[in-house]
Design a protein around this motif. Structure first.
Motif, PDB file in Angstrom:
ATOM      1  N   ASP A 257     -29.637 -25.926  17.576  1.00  0.00           N
ATOM      2  CA  ASP A 257     -30.364 -25.753  16.328  1.00  0.00           C
ATOM      3  C   ASP A 257     -29.602 -24.687  15.539  1.00  0.00           C
ATOM      4  O   ASP A 257     -29.343 -23.615  16.059  1.00  0.00           O
ATOM      5  N   ASN A 258     -29.255 -24.999  14.333  1.00  0.00           N
ATOM      6  CA  ASN A 258     -28.476 -24.063  13.535  1.00  0.00           C
ATOM      7  C   ASN A 258     -29.331 -22.857  13.134  1.00  0.00           C
ATOM      8  O   ASN A 258     -30.459 -23.011  12.667  1.00  0.00           O
ATOM      9  N   TYR A 259     -28.792 -21.631  13.331  1.00  0.00           N
ATOM     10  CA  TYR A 259     -29.500 -20.421  12.926  1.00  0.00           C
ATOM     11  C   TYR A 259     -29.161 -20.125  11.471  1.00  0.00           C
ATOM     12  O   TYR A 259     -28.006 -19.850  11.133  1.00  0.00           O
ATOM     13  N   ASP A 260     -30.194 -20.180  10.610  1.00  0.00           N
ATOM     14  CA  ASP A 260     -29.995 -19.980   9.170  1.00  0.00           C
ATOM     15  C   ASP A 260     -30.369 -18.562   8.756  1.00  0.00           C
ATOM     16  O   ASP A 260     -31.452 -18.068   9.086  1.00  0.00           O
ATOM     17  N   VAL A 261     -29.453 -17.934   8.030  1.00  0.00           N
ATOM     18  CA  VAL A 261     -29.737 -16.635   7.407  1.00  0.00           C
ATOM     19  C   VAL A 261     -29.873 -16.896   5.904  1.00  0.00           C
ATOM     20  O   VAL A 261     -28.889 -17.232   5.244  1.00  0.00           O
ATOM     21  N   PRO A 262     -31.082 -16.771   5.351  1.00  0.00           N
ATOM     22  CA  PRO A 262     -31.309 -17.193   3.966  1.00  0.00           C
ATOM     23  C   PRO A 262     -30.665 -16.294   2.916  1.00  0.00           C
ATOM     24  O   PRO A 262     -30.483 -16.713   1.766  1.00  0.00           O
ATOM     25  N   ALA A 263     -30.299 -15.056   3.295  1.00  0.00           N
ATOM     26  CA  ALA A 263     -29.706 -14.135   2.316  1.00  0.00           C
ATOM     27  C   ALA A 263     -28.498 -13.453   2.952  1.00  0.00           C
ATOM     28  O   ALA A 263     -27.748 -14.078   3.707  1.00  0.00           O
ATOM     29  N   ASP A 264     -28.338 -12.148   2.673  1.00  0.00           N
ATOM     30  CA  ASP A 264     -27.196 -11.424   3.205  1.00  0.00           C
ATOM     31  C   ASP A 264     -27.416 -11.001   4.653  1.00  0.00           C
ATOM     32  O   ASP A 264     -28.540 -10.857   5.120  1.00  0.00           O
ATOM     33  N   VAL A 265     -26.289 -10.795   5.350  1.00  0.00           N
ATOM     34  CA  VAL A 265     -26.324 -10.092   6.629  1.00  0.00           C
ATOM     35  C   VAL A 265     -26.142  -8.613   6.302  1.00  0.00           C
ATOM     36  O   VAL A 265     -25.065  -8.178   5.887  1.00  0.00           O
ATOM     37  N   ASP A 266     -27.214  -7.866   6.451  1.00  0.00           N
ATOM     38  CA  ASP A 266     -27.203  -6.453   6.065  1.00  0.00           C
ATOM     39  C   ASP A 266     -28.233  -5.710   6.888  1.00  0.00           C
ATOM     40  O   ASP A 266     -28.569  -6.135   8.003  1.00  0.00           O
ATOM     41  N   ASN A 267     -28.776  -4.649   6.308  1.00  0.00           N
ATOM     42  CA  ASN A 267     -29.755  -3.849   7.041  1.00  0.00           C
ATOM     43  C   ASN A 267     -31.005  -4.639   7.397  1.00  0.00           C
ATOM     44  O   ASN A 267     -31.700  -4.306   8.356  1.00  0.00           O
ATOM     45  N   SER A 268     -31.313  -5.652   6.652  1.00  0.00           N
ATOM     46  CA  SER A 268     -32.532  -6.419   6.908  1.00  0.00           C
ATOM     47  C   SER A 268     -32.403  -7.357   8.109  1.00  0.00           C
ATOM     48  O   SER A 268     -33.404  -7.802   8.662  1.00  0.00           O
ATOM     49  N   THR A 269     -31.186  -7.652   8.530  1.00  0.00           N
ATOM     50  CA  THR A 269     -30.976  -8.568   9.659  1.00  0.00           C
ATOM     51  C   THR A 269     -30.363  -7.875  10.867  1.00  0.00           C
ATOM     52  O   THR A 269     -30.585  -8.286  12.014  1.00  0.00           O
ATOM     53  N   GLY A 270     -29.561  -6.845  10.587  1.00  0.00           N
ATOM     54  CA  GLY A 270     -28.796  -6.233  11.665  1.00  0.00           C
ATOM     55  C   GLY A 270     -27.672  -7.167  12.110  1.00  0.00           C
ATOM     56  O   GLY A 270     -27.409  -8.213  11.498  1.00  0.00           O
ATOM     57  N   ASP A 271     -26.975  -6.828  13.176  1.00  0.00           N
ATOM     58  CA  ASP A 271     -25.929  -7.701  13.720  1.00  0.00           C
ATOM     59  C   ASP A 271     -26.556  -8.969  14.289  1.00  0.00           C
ATOM     60  O   ASP A 271     -27.697  -8.965  14.767  1.00  0.00           O
ATOM     61  N   ILE A 272     -25.812 -10.052  14.246  1.00  0.00           N
ATOM     62  CA  ILE A 272     -26.315 -11.350  14.714  1.00  0.00           C
ATOM     63  C   ILE A 272     -25.447 -11.845  15.865  1.00  0.00           C
ATOM     64  O   ILE A 272     -24.226 -11.940  15.746  1.00  0.00           O
ATOM     65  N   THR A 273     -26.104 -12.150  16.993  1.00  0.00           N
ATOM     66  CA  THR A 273     -25.438 -12.792  18.130  1.00  0.00           C
ATOM     67  C   THR A 273     -26.223 -14.048  18.461  1.00  0.00           C
ATOM     68  O   THR A 273     -27.421 -13.977  18.732  1.00  0.00           O
ATOM     69  N   TYR A 274     -25.542 -15.193  18.457  1.00  0.00           N
ATOM     70  CA  TYR A 274     -26.267 -16.461  18.615  1.00  0.00           C
ATOM     71  C   TYR A 274     -25.450 -17.418  19.460  1.00  0.00           C
ATOM     72  O   TYR A 274     -24.222 -17.486  19.358  1.00  0.00           O
ATOM     73  N   SER A 275     -26.172 -18.208  20.305  1.00  0.00           N
ATOM     74  CA  SER A 275     -25.485 -19.120  21.229  1.00  0.00           C
ATOM     75  C   SER A 275     -25.025 -20.406  20.558  1.00  0.00           C
ATOM     76  O   SER A 275     -24.228 -21.147  21.132  1.00  0.00           O
ATOM     77  N   GLY A 276     -25.551 -20.693  19.362  1.00  0.00           N
ATOM     78  CA  GLY A 276     -25.144 -21.904  18.651  1.00  0.00           C
ATOM     79  C   GLY A 276     -24.310 -21.572  17.433  1.00  0.00           C
ATOM     80  O   GLY A 276     -23.419 -20.728  17.483  1.00  0.00           O
ATOM     81  N   SER A 277     -24.611 -22.244  16.319  1.00  0.00           N
ATOM     82  CA  SER A 277     -23.902 -22.012  15.063  1.00  0.00           C
ATOM     83  C   SER A 277     -24.778 -21.220  14.105  1.00  0.00           C
ATOM     84  O   SER A 277     -26.005 -21.240  14.189  1.00  0.00           O
ATOM     85  N   VAL A 278     -24.145 -20.530  13.170  1.00  0.00           N
ATOM     86  CA  VAL A 278     -24.851 -19.674  12.224  1.00  0.00           C
ATOM     87  C   VAL A 278     -24.451 -20.060  10.807  1.00  0.00           C
ATOM     88  O   VAL A 278     -23.262 -20.213  10.507  1.00  0.00           O
ATOM     89  N   THR A 279     -25.459 -20.230   9.941  1.00  0.00           N
ATOM     90  CA  THR A 279     -25.218 -20.476   8.525  1.00  0.00           C
ATOM     91  C   THR A 279     -25.795 -19.315   7.726  1.00  0.00           C
ATOM     92  O   THR A 279     -26.980 -18.981   7.867  1.00  0.00           O
TER      93      THR A 279
END
Length: 531
Positions: A257-279
């Protein structure tokens, strides 16, 4: 005239022993002296004259010679049974009875065969033919095994795109289409992702000793998968349990299942580590990290951040790295532009511009589109670098390099020298071995030198084994060198002064502008070829 091997017959007597010789007919084989002496030794003939025997056997006419003044007992017709190394054939070689001896009966022949443990595939017709029309000193197939029927390896058919090297198309207006890459395999719940065809084990055979001969071992496979996939009860199909996209990592199928980030990768998300794909719909801000086992797709700008992907990285607006970005992908990298970045790709790189960046790829590097410029930094590929413009009219220091480690050629030269030396050693030993065998056959070889025959043979076999291993190693290196022959750097418009061009270890400094040219290594030097 029918072909017939030469053969001999012993004429026994109480006070002397003679040998009668019958020369070959047609294309029949000539007797070997060693075969005759072995027979005489086993028959108990003592103190025979080897020189006379040699003259008789190597003559071209039928003849008879007294070879010993010591009598011998009579002996009957005999057969020597030999089983081939693969145990698929038993070869019988018959010898005539002495003058006063008797021929073998069918029962005696069968008994001799059985005493040699040959119990399967006995050729009755060949035995009957020999009894009816005997031919001596000739190899006769008296038993033949059944060879195994070879099977087939198991294999898997994948119903999705497993080759993830699809490249974007160049539009008519010079832009690159980043929207339709077709390198992500979209799947739906219930789709059959893979089908296993089981191995065929084959059918065993039987050798002449009655032992089973198994066919070659075939490859056994099983369907391997991650989460979101089920296997049918028979183990032959993989079924998707979720919508998403399928990937093949080595021999394991994944649905993510694709992991969707709807906006920026910043303070609101922190670092992202995911086993699949990231959009990521927005930007990746400076100082943050995105790590994915699948693909990473960013619709905004990548700043001074870290991206790491097990699949492809697709950057719609490019990299503004400010000398702080670290981009790593095991797959391909597609970016609008690359500036002030450190990039490594396991596949190809496709971009419109590279400026002051360090870019390394195992696959091709294409800088094409409206700008198609590669300016400053260090850019390397094992296969191809292509850009419209390389360097700049202001003389920006730009290094471009293609090809593999030049040390491979030195390894090949060394190995070729070692092979040649071993071959020369074998040639000398073979010549010595031939001379010593002739002396042995003539009975003039010194006793203390006889062990050398076996040792020389072993040394030749050992050298042959080493030569084979070294040639296999050379072949593996040659394949890498063959890849180098196509490594090239292409400047479809201009390559400017200040550029250093390296191809398979050799380099060239550009002192004046070169247009529409390709750089390749030909006969150990870099050549500039027109496009």
């Amino acid at each position: 005239m029918a072909d017939k091997n030469s053969y001999f017959r012993v004429i026994d007597g109480s006070s002397s022993v003679s040998v009668e010789y019958f020369p070959p007919e047609g294309n029949g084989e000539r007797l070997d002296l060693e075969e005759v002496t072995d027979f005489l030794d086993k028959a108990g003939v003592k103190n025979y004259d080897l020189v006379k025997l040699n003259g008789l056997i190597n003559g071209s006419e039928k003849g008879k010679e007294v070879i010993s003044n010591e009598g011998c007992y009579r002996f009957d017709e005999a057969v020597n049974i030999k089983v081939t190394a693969d145990r698929m054939y038993a070869i019988g070689r018959f010898y005539p009875p002495s003058k006063n001896g008797s021929r073998m009966s069918r029962e005696e022949i069968i008994s001799t065969i059985e005493n040699n443990k040959v119990v399967f595939g006995v050729n009755d017709d060949a035995i009957d033919e020999f009894i009816e029309n005997p031919e001596y000193c000739k190899n006769i197939v008296i038993a033949m095994g059944t060879k195994p029927v070879e099977g087939a390896d198991a294999y898997i058919t994948y119903n999705f795109q497993t080759d993830r090297k699809a490249k974007p198309q160049l539009n008519d207006d010079g832009t690159v289409d980043f929207h339709h890459l077709n390198n992500i395999s979209n799947i739906r719940k219930g789709d059959v992702l893979a089908v296993l065809t089981k191995e065929d084990p084959g059918v065993p055979g039987t050798d002449v000793l009655g032992m089973m001969v198994n066919p070659k071992k075939v490859k056994h496979l099983t369907l391997k998968h991650g989460n979101g996939i089920s296997v049918t009860e028979d183990g032959l199909k993989l079924i998707a349990l979720v919508d998403g996209h399928a990937t093949l990592e080595k021999d394991r199928v994944f649905v993510s299942d694709n992991y969707d980030v709807p906006a920026d990768v910043d303070n609101s998300t922190g670092d992202i580590t995911y086993s699949g794909s990231v959009t990521i719909k927005g930007n990746v801000r400076t100082g943050f990290e995105v790590e994915a086992e699948g693909d990473i797709e960013v619709f905004g700008v990548v700043e001074g951040c870290k991206l790491s992907a097990g699949g492809d990285i697709i950057l719609h607006r490019g990299i503004q790295g400010m000398g702080k970005s670290d981009i790593r992908t095991k797959g391909n990298l597609i970016s609008k532009f690359i500036e002030g970045a450190d990039v490594k790709a396991g596949g190809y790189v496709e971009t419109d511009t590279i400026i002051n960046s360090n870019v390394a790829a195992r696959g091709d590097i294409y800088v094409r589109g409206r700008n198609a410029s590669l300016i400053g930094g260090n850019v390397s590929s094992t296969t191809l670098i292509e850009a419209a413009n390389i360097g700049s009219s202001m003389g920006a220091a730009t290094n471009v390099e293609v090809g593999t480690d030049p040390g491979i050629r030195d390894k090949v030269r060394k190995l070729n020298g070692e092979v040649e030396e071993k071959q020369k050693e074998n040639e000398k030993m073979s010549q010595l071995l031939s001379v010593m065998r002739k002396k042995r056959d003539a009975g003039v070889l010194e006793e203390e030198k006889k062990p050398m025959l076996s040792q020389l043979t072993k040394n030749i076999i050992l050298n042959d084994s080493e030569i084979k291993a070294k040639k296999a190693e050379i072949d593996s290196y040659e394949k890498l060198l063959e890849e180098n022959t196509n490594a090239r750097i292409r400047g479809t418009k201009s390559i400017y002064p200040g550029t250093k061009v390296t191809v398979a270890g050799d380099y060239m400094l550009i002192h004046k502008e070169i247009i529409h040219s390709e750089f390749k290594r030909i006969r150990n030097e870099i050549r500039v070829l027109p496009l």
